[in-house]
Design an enzyme around this catalytic site. Structure first.
Site, PDB file in Angstrom:
ATOM      1  CE1 TYR A   1      -3.793  -1.968   5.214  1.00  0.00           C
ATOM      2  CE2 TYR A   1      -3.367   0.286   4.739  1.00  0.00           C
ATOM      3  CZ  TYR A   1      -3.785  -0.931   4.328  1.00  0.00           C
ATOM      4  OH  TYR A   1      -3.862  -1.328   3.022  1.00  0.00           O
TER       5      TYR A   1
ATOM      6  CB  SER B   1      -0.944   0.018   1.343  1.00  0.00           C
ATOM      7  OG  SER B   1      -1.642   1.534   1.333  1.00  0.00           O
TER       8      SER B   1
END
Length: 262
Positions: free
Chosen positions: A155, A142
């Protein structure tokens, strides 16, 4: 004897990016090995599309439990053969506050899913692909792994680890014929991102992201940010001095925490 159609193994295939990737590969004539905890959701999706029974198999597994996803990988090899492409897509994203004890457990769950789960997904296939001399191992990272975002520590840390892990594995497999591909999505329209309460520049429909990701995988790209505009944004943010970066993100809405959606 006709050559078997190529096979792709996709985790997190019951929704979002995983489902979009499966649909794109199906249209391209590939066989599917679909992996997720929600087996009924995958079955309903395949039946709704009228996918022929010989075009897919479903494996119910929890990637946060290494033995579960490793067993699914071995089962796939036994039932469908060694995949040509393995996509470790399954992941979770939950906001966290380090001052909250419960969020330490949330972080452990995120790392177990996004990191240990990725390595365990690849594990059953590495040696067999090396012996065959071909294959693609794809880690879904990501842009959030490039720089830490407030309230998103677990995350961001997990996706930074995906990027570094895949880089390490790529070096280990250099010269073997097995390619390791790191795909870093920006913002993609999925059930996961629809809960976000902050601006999402360059938001892509899942099917558009999937089409671009598959092109990068087939090209054997070592690392690709999709869309490319987010790659530029990420590089600029990485270059900012810490004081500027901190000021830029001051007051930015945070990711929802698990506790009461706050």
């Amino acid at each position: 004897m006709a050559q078997a159609r190529p096979l792709v193994f996709i985790t997190g295939a019951s929704s979002g990016i995983g489902q979009a990737l499966a649909a794109q590969y199906l249209r391209a004539g590939w066989r599917l090995a679909l992996v997720a905890r929600r087996e009924p959701a995958m079955k309903s999706w395949a039946e709704a599309l009228g996918v022929s029974a010989d075009s897919y198999s479903i494996y119910s597994a929890d990637v946060s439990q290494p033995d579960s996803i490793i067993a699914a990988g071995h089962d796939c090899i036994a039932r469908q053969g060694l995949p040509d492409v393995v996509i470790a897509n399954a992941g979770i994203s939950i906001g966290m506050d380090t001052a909250e004890r419960a969020d330490i457990d949330v972080m452990a769950r995120i790392l177990a899913t996004n990191n240990l789960g990725l390595a365990a997904t690849f594990h059953p296939f590495v040696a067999a692909m090396r012996r065959r001399g071909s294959g693609r191992l794809v880690g879904i990272g990501s842009v959030a792994g490039i720089r830490g975002l407030p309230g998103h520590g677990a995350y961001c840390a997990s996706k930074a680890a995906v990027i570094s892990y895949c880089e390490s594995l790529r070096g280990e497999l250099r010269g073997s014929g097995v390619r390791v591909v790191t795909i870093c999505p920006g913002y993609v329209d999925t059930p996961l991102t629809r809960q976000n309460r902050y601006a999402m520049p360059f938001l892509l429909p899942a099917e558009v992201f999937a089409a671009r990701a598959i092109k990068a995988i087939e090209a054997g790209a070592s690392y690709r940010v999709i869309p490319w505009q987010m790659g530029i944004v990420a590089r600029l943010l990485r270059a900012l001095p810490n004081a500027w970066f901190d000021r830029l993100l001051q007051g930015r809405p945070r990711k929802h925490r698990q506790d009461a959606g706050v």
